[in-house]
Design an enzyme around this catalytic site. Structure first.
Site, PDB file in Angstrom:
ATOM      1  N   TYR A  33       0.840  -1.180   0.042  1.00  0.00           N
ATOM      2  CA  TYR A  33      -0.077   0.054   0.119  1.00  0.00           C
ATOM      3  C   TYR A  33       0.911   1.264   0.045  1.00  0.00           C
ATOM      4  CZ  TYR A  33      -3.936  -3.332   0.978  1.00  0.00           C
ATOM      5  OH  TYR A  33      -4.701  -4.169   0.753  1.00  0.00           O
ATOM      6  N   ARG A  45       3.915  -0.890  10.897  1.00  0.00           N
ATOM      7  CA  ARG A  45       3.931  -2.359  10.230  1.00  0.00           C
ATOM      8  C   ARG A  45       4.463  -2.442   9.056  1.00  0.00           C
ATOM      9  NH1 ARG A  45      -0.879  -6.962   9.195  1.00  0.00           N
ATOM     10  NH2 ARG A  45       0.127  -8.272  10.597  1.00  0.00           N
TER      11      ARG A  45
HETATM   12  C1  LIG Z   1      -9.678 -10.861   6.092  1.00  0.00           C
HETATM   13  C2  LIG Z   1      -8.164 -10.314   6.219  1.00  0.00           C
HETATM   14  C3  LIG Z   1      -8.189  -8.753   6.312  1.00  0.00           C
HETATM   15  C4  LIG Z   1      -6.854  -8.238   6.440  1.00  0.00           C
HETATM   16  N1  LIG Z   1      -6.622  -7.082   6.529  1.00  0.00           N
HETATM   17  C5  LIG Z   1      -5.466  -6.176   6.709  1.00  0.00           C
HETATM   18  C6  LIG Z   1      -5.293  -4.960   6.910  1.00  0.00           C
HETATM   19  O1  LIG Z   1      -6.381  -4.180   7.042  1.00  0.00           O
HETATM   20  N2  LIG Z   1      -4.121  -4.581   7.416  1.00  0.00           N
HETATM   21  C7  LIG Z   1      -3.128  -5.197   7.594  1.00  0.00           C
HETATM   22  O2  LIG Z   1      -2.063  -4.715   7.888  1.00  0.00           O
HETATM   23  N3  LIG Z   1      -3.421  -6.692   7.350  1.00  0.00           N
HETATM   24  C8  LIG Z   1      -4.497  -7.242   7.010  1.00  0.00           C
HETATM   25  N4  LIG Z   1      -4.558  -8.419   6.989  1.00  0.00           N
HETATM   26  C9  LIG Z   1      -3.258  -9.506   7.180  1.00  0.00           C
HETATM   27  C10 LIG Z   1      -3.484  -9.647   8.716  1.00  0.00           C
HETATM   28  O3  LIG Z   1      -3.258  -8.559   9.493  1.00  0.00           O
HETATM   29  C11 LIG Z   1      -2.380 -10.972   9.184  1.00  0.00           C
HETATM   30  O4  LIG Z   1      -1.050 -10.482   9.118  1.00  0.00           O
HETATM   31  C12 LIG Z   1      -2.717 -12.037   8.311  1.00  0.00           C
HETATM   32  O5  LIG Z   1      -3.904 -12.529   8.294  1.00  0.00           O
HETATM   33  C13 LIG Z   1      -1.517 -13.317   8.876  1.00  0.00           C
HETATM   34  O6  LIG Z   1      -2.073 -13.560  10.085  1.00  0.00           O
HETATM   35  P1  LIG Z   1      -2.938 -14.880  10.460  1.00  0.00           P
HETATM   36  O7  LIG Z   1      -2.160 -16.029   9.680  1.00  0.00           O
HETATM   37  O8  LIG Z   1      -2.781 -15.269  12.234  1.00  0.00           O
HETATM   38  O9  LIG Z   1      -4.312 -14.753   9.908  1.00  0.00           O
HETATM   39  C14 LIG Z   1      -5.626  -9.307   6.816  1.00  0.00           C
HETATM   40  C15 LIG Z   1      -6.108 -10.671   6.777  1.00  0.00           C
HETATM   41  C16 LIG Z   1      -7.044 -11.230   6.648  1.00  0.00           C
HETATM   42  C17 LIG Z   1      -7.410 -12.481   6.798  1.00  0.00           C
END
Ligand SMILES: Cc1cc2nc3c(=O)[nH]c(=O)nc-3n(C[C@H](O)[C@H](O)[C@H](O)COP(=O)(O)O)c2cc1C
Length: 371
Positions: free
Chosen positions: A175, A224
């Site tokens: 982004y 981040r």
């Molecule tokens: C539905 C969804 C929406 C996400 N939206 C964002 C976001 O707005 N900003 C961001 O930095 N990461 C976003 N991510 C990434 C998550 O913050 C995270 O890094 C990623 O899901 C890996 O973690 P997990 O394996 O525990 O799900 C999103 C992930 C998912 C699944």
């Protein structure tokens, strides 16, 4: 509590923020803010995770005050009338015993991957590129850049005013902020670009410095970052520890207190050629090189192995063992959990109490609900 997971439940303090444990809810865009305004739905959703024992909640990406900062209509604004809604969110999360920070965001030239929606104004980015071979939107002028830096600072100031405990800048995943970092999308030859990552970090450094000036010394600032981009999952900004240090140290100097290092799997070593397959992950290297605290993330709680690990034979390395071992060796300070917390809002309490009955594995169908 299973003795082995005590490390997850040790309190953590950074500047004015004290957390009861090391578990962070990862920021996740949900798209349920009608007209872009946060309100009761979001307050209920986040306070449920606070009741479930999450130490620090990072909200879904919520956008700063620029005309094309978001790429889907359900993404909440972090300005205007939405701020009243966010005040209700912080009040309810605090009542439930949690801490919370907004993830402030500008999508740059990324349009939505799931819907055909675009803002009224054209997308904007450092060089009018989504990828080196995909032009999109306008090239930001000096005035656009100055206005965007000011918009991030204003959002952070508003975060403090609305009762948030910290603020996170979204500098990852391709982004806007990351589009400045990445040579493929930053082709500028003015002071916002250049051949080195350190030069291309000027935009982020100015955003952080402006935020620091707006919120004062004691309010924690999280940045981040990620090597990978949605445009290219194999992209790497820093290919050596030296390059990583030259990227992150100036950002720490500008005011970052915590680096939130986004990886898809927390156990992936960042530079295995140096310290092997069990070597430090990105958060580990970021902590070692900058001295700042770090958050790791990536696929925690997604496998049956993880869920059942506490009752298994601990001689077998499993997901949870690997996580606890890394935390015990102080590789990083906090661990973020994403999808597992969408599916199980009380994930931390269940892990703490060894109450794994009824824990569900994340399924994409869970994204249809916002509760
Ligand atoms: C539905 C969804 C929406 C996400 N939206 C964002 C976001 O707005 N900003 C961001 O930095 N990461 C976003 N991510 C990434 C998550 O913050 C995270 O890094 C990623 O899901 C890996 O973690 P997990 O394996 O525990 O799900 C999103 C992930 C998912 C699944």
């Amino acid at each position: 509590m299973p003795q082995s997971c005590e490390i997850l439940f040790k309190p953590f303090t950074i500047k004015s923020m004290t957390l009861p444990n090391r578990i962070v809810m990862a920021p996740m865009t949900r798209g349920f803010a009608a007209d872009g305004v946060a309100g009761k739905l979001q307050a209920d959703y986040y306070s449920r995770r606070a009741q479930g024992g999450v130490g620090l909640i990072l909200t879904e990406g919520t956008v700063v005050d620029r005309p094309s900062a978001r790429n889907e209509p359900g993404i909440p604004f972090f300005h205007g009338p939405s701020l009243d809604g966010w005040k209700d969110v912080t009040r309810d999360v605090h009542q439930a015993g949690g801490a919370i920070g907004p993830q402030i965001w500008h999508v740059g030239s990324c349009k939505s991957s799931s819907m055909e929606w675009e803002p009224d104004s054209p997308f904007e980015s450092p060089s009018g590129l989504f990828r080196s071979d995909v032009p999109r939107g306008t090239v930001m002028s000096e005035e656009d850049i100055a206005d965007t830096v000011a918009a991030f600072a204003q959002a952070a100031k508003d975060a403090k005013r609305c009762g948030f405990d910290c603020v996170e800048v979204h500098g990852a995943h391709g982004y806007l902020v990351d589009q400045f970092f990445w040579a493929d999308t930053n082709r500028r030859d003015d002071r916002w670009g250049g051949p080195t990552l350190a030069e291309r970090s000027r935009f982020a450094a100015e955003v952080i410095a402006a935020i620091r000036a707006a919120v004062g010394e004691d309010f924690p600032i999280i940045l981040r970052i990620s090597q990978w981009k949605q445009q290219d999952l194999t992209a790497r900004l820093a290919t050596t520890p030296d390059e990583l240090g030259r990227w992150l140290c100036p950002l720490a100097d500008a005011g970052v207190d915590l680096f939130h290092c986004s990886q898809r799997r927390f156990w992936t070593p960042e530079f295995p050629e140096i310290d092997g397959e069990d070597g430090l992950n990105l958060a580990g290297w970021a902590k070692k090189l900058t001295g700042a605290a770090t958050i790791s993330v990536g696929s925690v709680g997604l496998s049956g192995d993880f869920v059942h690990a506490f009752h298994d034979d601990h001689s077998k390395p499993t997901g949870i063992d690997g996580l606890l071992r890394r935390m015990e060796r102080d590789e990083f300070d906090l661990i973020a959990v994403g999808r597992a917390l969408i599916t199980n809002p009380d994930w931390p309490k269940r892990i703490r109490d060894g109450d794994l009955e009824g824990m569900r594995t994340f399924s994409t169908t869970d994204l249809a609900q916002f509760e």
